[in-house]
Structure formats: structure tokens, C-alpha cells
Design an enzyme around this catalytic site. Sequence first.
Site: not given
Ligand code: BGC
Length: 812
Positions: A229
Site C-alpha cells: 500500500d
Molecule cells: C490507500 C490505497 C490506495 C493507495 C493509492 C492508500 O492510501 O490505502 O487503497 O490504493 O493509497 O492511492
Amino acid sequence: MKHQDIIDKMTVEEKAAFLSGKGEWDTRDIPRLGIPSIFCSDGPHGIRKQAGAGDHLGLNESLPATCFPTAAAIANSWDVDLGREIGEALGEEASALNVQVLLGPGLNIKRSPLCGRNFEYFSEDPYLSGKMAASYIQGIQNQGVCACPKHFAVNSQELRRMAMNAVLDERTLREIYLTGFEIAVKEGGAKAMMSGYNQVNGIYANENQHLLRDILRKEWGFDGIVITDWGGSNDHVDGVKAGSNLEMPAPGLDSARQITAAVRDGSLAMEELDTVVDDLLDAVLTVSDEQKGKSGSFDKEKHHMLARKAAAASAVLLKNTDHILPLKSGCRVAVIGDFAVEPRYQGAGSSVVKPTRIETIAASIAEYDLQVIGISRGYKRTGEADEVLKKEALNVIEGAEAVLYFFGLDELSESEGLDRSHMRIPQNQIDLLQSMLQVNENIIGILSAGASVEMPWQTNCKAILHGYLSGQAGAGAMLDILTGKVNPSGRLAESYPLRYEDTPALRHFPSTERNAEYRESIYVGYRYYDTSKVRVQFPFGFGLSYTEFIYSDIKADRQGVTLTVTNSGTMDGAEVVQMYVGLPNAIVFRPEKELKGFAKVFLMAGESRKVHIPFDDKTFRYWNIKTNRWEVEMGTYRIMAGASVTDIRLETELEVEGTTSVYPYHPAMLPYYYTGIVQQISDREFETLLGYPIPDGRWSGKLTLNDAICQMYHADSFLARFIYRRLTAMKKKSEEKGKPDLNILFIYNMPFRALAKMTAGAVSMDMVEGIVEVVNGQFFGGMKKVIKGFFANLKANRAYEKRLARGKGEER
Ligand code: BGC
């Protein structure tokens, strides 16, 4: 190795650098070896491709794309064909916008109704979540785009989401929190997987050998790539060892240097590095190849109509007293509510889509055969009382045959980075509802909310239609249902408890300290209410139709259950037949019943159809913590067909042979788990379930790299405590304004280490160590480290960049 030829030509520096992003969204290309860069974008219900400066919180504009209903809405459709169709449209749009990896779907389990991100997830039930996710994944990947289900795993809380340790027993992990991902991998064929920010039983998800190696790759046969993530990586050397491939977004070259150093000192074997590089190369080359020559456009109108169909198939009719719905043609209606003018159709955070267009009730209602006598906003969506708006609404509804009241949760209530603090709808909206009832009894409530809410006010409405967050075409979809153009067929994919105090994780959600203890174990959602006989407002699986369905002739054999469903009413419509399975007097404790299959069947008025719901490897299994494998308990199982978990229409029995010879539990040691009454599990009983002492989650005095910024109230340094107070004040101020400030929320919940992982190389881990020393009161020592680290990092980055440009390894 699939790409040994390329790997042979790569320097260690190239391999290590390849394992982290080049920018906010793209991977590193290596032109001299013909390795292209691929582009990732959120998200689950529409493409968020940022053309300009990228951020992962949806702050900067993105290119227009269809905003479909969020996952929480679509799950209510219980329609995997629809999921696949949406997936295909998402894949087509991704491809048109030159996106190779789509960061979704999200399928974390709704452990508590308060998780701020529930709108992005499918269900409290892993089977339904998994089936819906698999259908999206198949659709997306049909278009040659790589789907990336998330967040693997046990990521069910937003508070301190990057620094939270989920403590749970292996059986709960397997049965509740992993089964959905298992279906997404095995049936959906996911080619990528996003690891969660959190720790699972003390180890970061991205470094968790048990999750990534033993389960994901070995047991499930996953051969795709694991992506962290955004900013979620802790130590990528450990990540690589666990089989994680890509660290996102752009940690700079500090991470790469740690990998090359580990190879040099022998703590990371070259084969281990090559294996993860090979997986990533394969994904990059395959997806780039499949995307070649794809068109740069998509049919906006067609996708808009799909979004409308999807919203209509997902809305749940919760109440319909006196058959007030569907509205008669020419009905005199008053339209009340801010949401009728400015719809609330998606949640906040990284999933925010810039829609191609937005329907509103106020504009679309003119296309229907209704007589609109007035439209009024009625309330302020930010929660303040407004007598003028209220008076206006009360005037408008006089003389209406039906009042269409659009209300629900406001923007601040549900967002990535924030858990709700209660389950109520803003009081000013309820005050208006109660006042309206004095003037007009025929109130039809149309709800917009991405998660379950308390409904003590429900007696004030004659009908309630719940649209969830229904996407850009939600308004037309609701009007189609209200006027009877579409017969509602959505069924709740989560329970609606009467009060928040009734929820199973009440005492342990969200955890404010380091550990989140999953004491309720497998009793999540209906598994708890149904087993421990807690009355709910609306049960899991519930939803009304404008027609009636009769169930008859149930039979079960080894293959599955067969029954006949008849549409006995006067309107065509679809029923969701739900198969639940239970084992009375089980030796291994288990919920009263569990969803193990379902089928959505469309029947014309008067039509009957035989419905077959097959059994599969999940129908009778449970995870045996003693033998460490899936087992079946022998017995006479109840096989039930129902219209909700509490509305079982037919039932039969089936003798099932077991595999269990070693039983995992002593019932006397786990008395409450055997009753399902799990709100107050004692330390002792939880420890018995875990099989080890509850880990200590308290602070030891000093903050560490992995503690969240919002924990600086523990800091020794006056400056750090001051910064904490400033941040908290800023957060509060943004909340008062009614719009969450995602940047502040992110920083608030972020651990110190993320300073090095999210700054594209400007900050190194050594510098972060210095910062933490400062926070812990060693100002001079810490600052010295920061300054020294700054220059060392600059120098090392330059040298590494040079070596990458020359395609040469380090000269010794
Ligand atoms: C989120 C993800 C997301 C990523 C990119 C993170 O903060 O938890 O779900 O895909 O950011 O935007």
C-alpha cells in the site's frame, strides 16, 4: 525464472531499484534492457488517473471517468454477472487512460460498522465479498488490465491504519479475514495483490511470510505480484524475503540501497532477489504487451447507463408500508433534502473519481411522470440547524401526496483515514424528518450512506429506499425504483444493528493503542447477532421487492441444494436466494448459520424456476488450529434457503462425513465462544483462543520509527508535543468545516518511518531515526543525525543514479 535472459543482464542496483516506484503511480523503466514502466491507478469504483501532479489521497484533479456505485452498494446486488460487467467497464476505461494496474477491488471485512472505509468494501461476510471481488477481477483482467485486490489482510480500521497490529487467532484469520481473498485469487485469478499497511500478529503484512508466502503463494497458488500500500512498506529487504515485489509509491533509492547492502552482506540471497524481480518483470512485460494498440477512448454514455443499471440493481428497499411505492403516475410529490440537489454519491479518499457527469434528483425528476410541487434543500449537510431551510421544506410538503426525503451521512462521516465515532445520521436531518411528519405522513426516505446506520427514526417514514453511495447515475436509478420502472432487488450485504452498543467488536474497535484485539473472533456481523440472538433493525440479506416470492421443494445431495422459486406477484422481479449452512450441537464452536452460496434469479410475474446452488470446498469446512488445516466436522448439517439470514423459508438436512479426529478446543475453556456471546471476552479466554499471552500493546516510554505521528502526545520533546497539538487542532478545524482534510488525516495516522517511504528519496531512514531521537527529547543528537543523514543521502542518491544511468554495478 521466466526472464532469466533479462535478469542476467541486470546489475544488482537495477534489480533493487526496479522493486520500488519511480513516481507516485509508475514503476521504474530500464530503457537499456527494454523494460517499460507501467502505471497504477485507483480505484475500486472508477479510474482515478491523475494527469498532473500525483497524490494518493485524491486531492488533485484526475481525468474524467465513470463513477460507478461503491463496492458497499454493488455488494447489495448479489449479482456476480453485474460485478463482471462493471469490472469490464473499469478495465476498458483503465486501458483507454493508459493505466495498466487498477488498484482494486477492496475487500476488507466490515468488522465494525464504524470503519471509515466500509463504503469501499463489499461485506461483513467473506463468501459474498470474495465472490463479488472475483467477478470484478475477472472483468478487469478480461481487458488486459491487472487488478490489484486490497488490502491484504485484516485491515479493518482507519485510525492509526499504518501503525496498527491486528491480534487474532489463526482460525478467525482464515475463516473471516482471508476467505474472501482466497476466492479472489483462486476464482478471480488476481494478478496482483496490495499488502495492507498494518501488522498481522506482530509482523507487517508486507513482510509477513505466513501471509505472503505460506498462504498466498504456496496454498493458493498466486503467481502475480505483491504491491505495498502507498507508503506501507516498513523494511523492503524483509518484504522481498516474504515475496513482496513492488514498494510504492516512490521511497527513493534508500530502500534500493538497503537491498543491495543485504545482498552484499549475505542476509538476502541473490536467488530471493531474482525471484521477486522475475515476477515483477513478468507482470510488467505481460501487461504492457496486452495493452499495446488498445483504443484511447471509451463509450461514456454506455458506461453511464451501466452505472445506472448497477445502482438500480443494488438499492435496497427496506420498508414499504401500505404499498406507498411504487408511486402512481402523476403523483404530486415534494422533493426535500440537500442530497436531492447535490448528491452524495461516493466516499472520500484515494477512491475519489472525477465523474464524466452527475445526475441529480432535482434535474432528473422532470423526466418522470410525477407532478413536482416543490424542491427544497431542507437541511444543511454540515449538520448545523437552519430554521429558514426547515420552514421552507415544511411549506413545500403541504399538499403533497408523497414526500421524497433525500438524506443520509455527510462527507465527514465516512472517509479513508477516519473511523466514525457513532452510527447516527446528523441530528438536524432527523429533526427535519420529525417536523415533516407533523405536516405530512407520507414520507419516503431515500438514504445515501456508505455504511450501516442506526435508524431509531424509521417509524417516521412510510417507505425507506437505501441507495448507499450510488455513483454518478444514482439519481436516475432511485427514480426508476420509486416510480416502478425498476423492481428493487438489492439485499443488504451487512447487518443493521439497532444500536451501536449491540455490535460485537464494541469494546475493541477502533483500538487506540498499538494492538487491535480481535476478541470477537469469528462472530462478525450476522454471525454474532444470529448466534447470540441479538435483535437487529434489518438483518443481513434483507430487502423488499414490489412482488412476492414463494420457495418450495428443497432437496440437498452431495452436489448442492435445489429448490423452486416462484414469483407469485404481479410484477416481474429478481430474488436473491441465499443458502445458509449450520451444524446444531457442533463440537467445534461455530456460528448458528453461515452463508455458503447464493443465486440471483430474475422471474417474470407468475414464473417458477428450479434453482440449484452448488456446494464447494468452503461449504462445510472450518480451520482446525490443532491440525493446522481445513477440516470438516462430521454431522447432520442444516441446509437452509432463505430471503435473509433471519428469514429462512426452507430447510433440509444432510449427513456429512467428517475429517476431524483431533478436536481443537476444550469447550469448558472457551465458554463464551461456545455461546457466541463475545462482547466481553476475558483476557483469559482470549488467550486460550490465541494459544499464547496477549501481546503487550502499551508504550514502553519511547516512541519508535513505527509509532504514528498522532502518538506524539507520549513524546518527551516539548516541540513534538506542540506539533501534535497543532495537528490535532488543524484536524478538528477541518472536521468542523464538514470536509475531512485528507492530508492531515494521513499525516496524523502515519508512522515516522513513512517520512522516508513517501518523499521520493529526499528523506532517508537514517534521517528518520534522527527525527525520532528529537521527538524522544534528544534534540542535539537527533538533529546531528538528521543533518549528517541529509548530506549522506544526497551523495548516495547521486552516486546510485549515476550507476543506474550507466547500467553498471558498484565499482569496488
Ligand atoms: C490507500 C490505497 C490506495 C493507495 C493509492 C492508500 O492510501 O490505502 O487503497 O490504493 O493509497 O492511492
